[in-house]
Design a protein around this motif. Structure first.
Motif, PDB file in Angstrom:
ATOM      1  N   MET A   1     -56.306 119.980  84.423  1.00  0.00           N
ATOM      2  CA  MET A   1     -56.760 118.959  83.501  1.00  0.00           C
ATOM      3  C   MET A   1     -56.918 117.651  84.252  1.00  0.00           C
ATOM      4  O   MET A   1     -56.045 117.253  85.006  1.00  0.00           O
ATOM      5  CB  MET A   1     -55.748 118.806  82.363  1.00  0.00           C
ATOM      6  CG  MET A   1     -56.056 117.684  81.423  1.00  0.00           C
ATOM      7  SD  MET A   1     -54.837 117.584  80.103  1.00  0.00           S
ATOM      8  CE  MET A   1     -55.436 116.107  79.328  1.00  0.00           C
ATOM      9  N   GLU A   2     -58.035 116.991  84.041  1.00  0.00           N
ATOM     10  CA  GLU A   2     -58.278 115.678  84.640  1.00  0.00           C
ATOM     11  C   GLU A   2     -57.541 114.602  83.855  1.00  0.00           C
ATOM     12  O   GLU A   2     -57.681 114.517  82.632  1.00  0.00           O
ATOM     13  CB  GLU A   2     -59.776 115.368  84.642  1.00  0.00           C
ATOM     14  CG  GLU A   2     -60.574 116.177  85.633  1.00  0.00           C
ATOM     15  CD  GLU A   2     -60.281 115.786  87.072  1.00  0.00           C
ATOM     16  OE1 GLU A   2     -60.102 114.579  87.353  1.00  0.00           O
ATOM     17  OE2 GLU A   2     -60.209 116.692  87.910  1.00  0.00           O
ATOM     18  N   LEU A   3     -56.770 113.801  84.553  1.00  0.00           N
ATOM     19  CA  LEU A   3     -56.040 112.693  83.922  1.00  0.00           C
ATOM     20  C   LEU A   3     -56.634 111.385  84.395  1.00  0.00           C
ATOM     21  O   LEU A   3     -56.667 111.121  85.598  1.00  0.00           O
ATOM     22  CB  LEU A   3     -54.559 112.750  84.296  1.00  0.00           C
ATOM     23  CG  LEU A   3     -53.783 113.996  83.887  1.00  0.00           C
ATOM     24  CD1 LEU A   3     -52.379 113.950  84.457  1.00  0.00           C
ATOM     25  CD2 LEU A   3     -53.754 114.141  82.382  1.00  0.00           C
TER      26      LEU A   3
ATOM     27  N   LEU B   1     -45.376 105.882  79.734  1.00  0.00           N
ATOM     28  CA  LEU B   1     -44.790 105.248  78.557  1.00  0.00           C
ATOM     29  C   LEU B   1     -44.023 106.231  77.673  1.00  0.00           C
ATOM     30  O   LEU B   1     -42.943 105.906  77.188  1.00  0.00           O
ATOM     31  CB  LEU B   1     -45.882 104.548  77.732  1.00  0.00           C
ATOM     32  CG  LEU B   1     -46.498 103.321  78.401  1.00  0.00           C
ATOM     33  CD1 LEU B   1     -47.724 102.854  77.620  1.00  0.00           C
ATOM     34  CD2 LEU B   1     -45.474 102.198  78.530  1.00  0.00           C
ATOM     35  N   VAL B   2     -44.560 107.428  77.461  1.00  0.00           N
ATOM     36  CA  VAL B   2     -43.840 108.375  76.599  1.00  0.00           C
ATOM     37  C   VAL B   2     -42.626 108.965  77.302  1.00  0.00           C
ATOM     38  O   VAL B   2     -41.672 109.371  76.632  1.00  0.00           O
ATOM     39  CB  VAL B   2     -44.748 109.488  76.013  1.00  0.00           C
ATOM     40  CG1 VAL B   2     -45.812 108.900  75.114  1.00  0.00           C
ATOM     41  CG2 VAL B   2     -45.343 110.352  77.083  1.00  0.00           C
ATOM     42  N   GLN B   3     -42.619 108.988  78.629  1.00  0.00           N
ATOM     43  CA  GLN B   3     -41.403 109.410  79.336  1.00  0.00           C
ATOM     44  C   GLN B   3     -40.308 108.364  79.170  1.00  0.00           C
ATOM     45  O   GLN B   3     -39.128 108.687  79.108  1.00  0.00           O
ATOM     46  CB  GLN B   3     -41.680 109.616  80.825  1.00  0.00           C
ATOM     47  CG  GLN B   3     -42.449 110.878  81.127  1.00  0.00           C
ATOM     48  CD  GLN B   3     -42.549 111.091  82.618  1.00  0.00           C
ATOM     49  OE1 GLN B   3     -41.755 111.844  83.177  1.00  0.00           O
ATOM     50  NE2 GLN B   3     -43.498 110.445  83.258  1.00  0.00           N
TER      51      GLN B   3
ATOM     52  N   ARG C   1     -50.523 117.713  75.279  1.00  0.00           N
ATOM     53  CA  ARG C   1     -49.572 118.728  74.817  1.00  0.00           C
ATOM     54  C   ARG C   1     -50.223 120.111  74.844  1.00  0.00           C
ATOM     55  O   ARG C   1     -49.623 121.080  75.314  1.00  0.00           O
ATOM     56  CB  ARG C   1     -49.094 118.403  73.405  1.00  0.00           C
ATOM     57  CG  ARG C   1     -48.140 117.232  73.346  1.00  0.00           C
ATOM     58  CD  ARG C   1     -47.656 116.979  71.919  1.00  0.00           C
ATOM     59  NE  ARG C   1     -46.925 115.739  71.849  1.00  0.00           N
ATOM     60  CZ  ARG C   1     -47.393 114.618  71.288  1.00  0.00           C
ATOM     61  NH1 ARG C   1     -48.582 114.592  70.715  1.00  0.00           N
ATOM     62  NH2 ARG C   1     -46.661 113.528  71.293  1.00  0.00           N
ATOM     63  N   GLU C   2     -51.437 120.197  74.324  1.00  0.00           N
ATOM     64  CA  GLU C   2     -52.146 121.482  74.282  1.00  0.00           C
ATOM     65  C   GLU C   2     -52.428 122.031  75.678  1.00  0.00           C
ATOM     66  O   GLU C   2     -52.378 123.239  75.904  1.00  0.00           O
ATOM     67  CB  GLU C   2     -53.457 121.338  73.500  1.00  0.00           C
ATOM     68  CG  GLU C   2     -53.243 121.138  72.015  1.00  0.00           C
ATOM     69  CD  GLU C   2     -54.510 120.728  71.272  1.00  0.00           C
ATOM     70  OE1 GLU C   2     -55.572 120.513  71.929  1.00  0.00           O
ATOM     71  OE2 GLU C   2     -54.447 120.605  70.032  1.00  0.00           O
ATOM     72  N   GLU C   3     -52.712 121.151  76.624  1.00  0.00           N
ATOM     73  CA  GLU C   3     -53.018 121.570  77.995  1.00  0.00           C
ATOM     74  C   GLU C   3     -51.764 121.813  78.835  1.00  0.00           C
ATOM     75  O   GLU C   3     -51.852 122.221  79.987  1.00  0.00           O
ATOM     76  CB  GLU C   3     -53.893 120.516  78.688  1.00  0.00           C
ATOM     77  CG  GLU C   3     -55.271 120.369  78.085  1.00  0.00           C
ATOM     78  CD  GLU C   3     -56.164 121.560  78.387  1.00  0.00           C
ATOM     79  OE1 GLU C   3     -56.018 122.161  79.461  1.00  0.00           O
ATOM     80  OE2 GLU C   3     -56.996 121.894  77.520  1.00  0.00           O
ATOM     81  N   GLY C   4     -50.593 121.528  78.279  1.00  0.00           N
ATOM     82  CA  GLY C   4     -49.353 121.783  78.994  1.00  0.00           C
ATOM     83  C   GLY C   4     -48.931 120.690  79.958  1.00  0.00           C
ATOM     84  O   GLY C   4     -48.008 120.899  80.746  1.00  0.00           O
ATOM     85  N   VAL C   5     -49.585 119.535  79.914  1.00  0.00           N
ATOM     86  CA  VAL C   5     -49.147 118.412  80.741  1.00  0.00           C
ATOM     87  C   VAL C   5     -47.826 117.885  80.179  1.00  0.00           C
ATOM     88  O   VAL C   5     -46.868 117.660  80.925  1.00  0.00           O
ATOM     89  CB  VAL C   5     -50.217 117.294  80.779  1.00  0.00           C
ATOM     90  CG1 VAL C   5     -49.712 116.075  81.548  1.00  0.00           C
ATOM     91  CG2 VAL C   5     -51.509 117.812  81.388  1.00  0.00           C
ATOM     92  N   ILE C   6     -47.772 117.698  78.875  1.00  0.00           N
ATOM     93  CA  ILE C   6     -46.517 117.360  78.194  1.00  0.00           C
ATOM     94  C   ILE C   6     -45.936 118.682  77.718  1.00  0.00           C
ATOM     95  O   ILE C   6     -46.490 119.344  76.846  1.00  0.00           O
ATOM     96  CB  ILE C   6     -46.752 116.394  77.012  1.00  0.00           C
ATOM     97  CG1 ILE C   6     -47.331 115.073  77.517  1.00  0.00           C
ATOM     98  CG2 ILE C   6     -45.440 116.167  76.249  1.00  0.00           C
ATOM     99  CD1 ILE C   6     -47.724 114.106  76.419  1.00  0.00           C
ATOM    100  N   VAL C   7     -44.829 119.069  78.316  1.00  0.00           N
ATOM    101  CA  VAL C   7     -44.233 120.366  78.031  1.00  0.00           C
ATOM    102  C   VAL C   7     -43.427 120.322  76.737  1.00  0.00           C
ATOM    103  O   VAL C   7     -43.509 121.208  75.906  1.00  0.00           O
ATOM    104  CB  VAL C   7     -43.351 120.834  79.212  1.00  0.00           C
ATOM    105  CG1 VAL C   7     -42.676 122.146  78.915  1.00  0.00           C
ATOM    106  CG2 VAL C   7     -44.180 120.916  80.478  1.00  0.00           C
ATOM    107  N   ARG C   8     -42.609 119.290  76.588  1.00  0.00           N
ATOM    108  CA  ARG C   8     -41.841 119.101  75.354  1.00  0.00           C
ATOM    109  C   ARG C   8     -41.288 117.688  75.333  1.00  0.00           C
ATOM    110  O   ARG C   8     -41.269 116.998  76.347  1.00  0.00           O
ATOM    111  CB  ARG C   8     -40.742 120.137  75.211  1.00  0.00           C
ATOM    112  CG  ARG C   8     -39.557 119.933  76.106  1.00  0.00           C
ATOM    113  CD  ARG C   8     -38.437 120.914  75.743  1.00  0.00           C
ATOM    114  NE  ARG C   8     -37.240 120.475  76.421  1.00  0.00           N
ATOM    115  CZ  ARG C   8     -36.538 121.226  77.249  1.00  0.00           C
ATOM    116  NH1 ARG C   8     -36.896 122.456  77.462  1.00  0.00           N
ATOM    117  NH2 ARG C   8     -35.468 120.756  77.843  1.00  0.00           N
TER     118      ARG C   8
END
Length: 158
Positions: free
Chosen positions: A1-3, A13-15, A44-51
């Motif tokens: 995924m391109e960020l 920020l969310v971390q 989230r859907e692409e799995g960059v944010i795991v949980r």
């Protein structure tokens, strides 16, 4: 995924605090709240944010002691390592497991309310995993820093 730069800012920020509202994040990233929500959903859907989880003070819930364990195995056969990994992953007291190079094969971070609980866990580990050769334990006297934050560079080339 391109960020892109906005995604990278959001990840940092969310971390820091995953409970921030889309409105608050929008102020800090200079995007609309709906754009923030779309980007977070995509990551989230692409799995960059795991949980996302809450970080609690272990002392407030009766788990004040951290044990750092170096573990050696007898044989590094894939099926034996898989069995041990599965066992470790299923233990609530085991917070982190690293398969490492060097003298130890695994480094574990374990939290328990006392040494008796830790000792019982390690006795079960050795009893249920005959491939464990030996382990050494370090007890954390003071926790200087604790976290799982991954610094995300804002520049794609960094």
């Amino acid at each position: 995924m391109e960020l892109d730069r906005f995604d990278r800012q959001l990840l940092n920020l969310v971390q820091e605090d995953a409970a921030q509202t889309a409105e608050r994040l929008a102020e800090r990233v200079n995007l609309s709240p709906s754009a923030i929500q779309r980007r977070l959903r995509r990551m989230r859907e692409e799995g960059v944010i795991v949980r996302e989880s809450a970080i609690i003070d272990p002392k407030q819930v009766g788990r004040p002691t951290f044990f750092i364990v170096s573990l050696q195995v007898e044989r590094e056969r894939p099926e034996l390592l898989a069995q041990l990994r599965k066992w470790l992953a299923a233990q609530d007291h085991v917070q982190q497991v690293f398969y490492v190079t060097g003298e130890a094969d695994f480094v574990l971070v374990i939290t328990a309310p006392d040494t008796e609980t830790y000792d019982a866990l390690m006795s079960r580990m050795v009893g249920e995993n005959p491939n464990v050769r030996r382990f050494t334990t370090n007890v954390a006297l003071t926790v200087v820093k604790r976290g799982l934050t991954i610094p995300v560079p804002l520049d794609v080339d960094a």
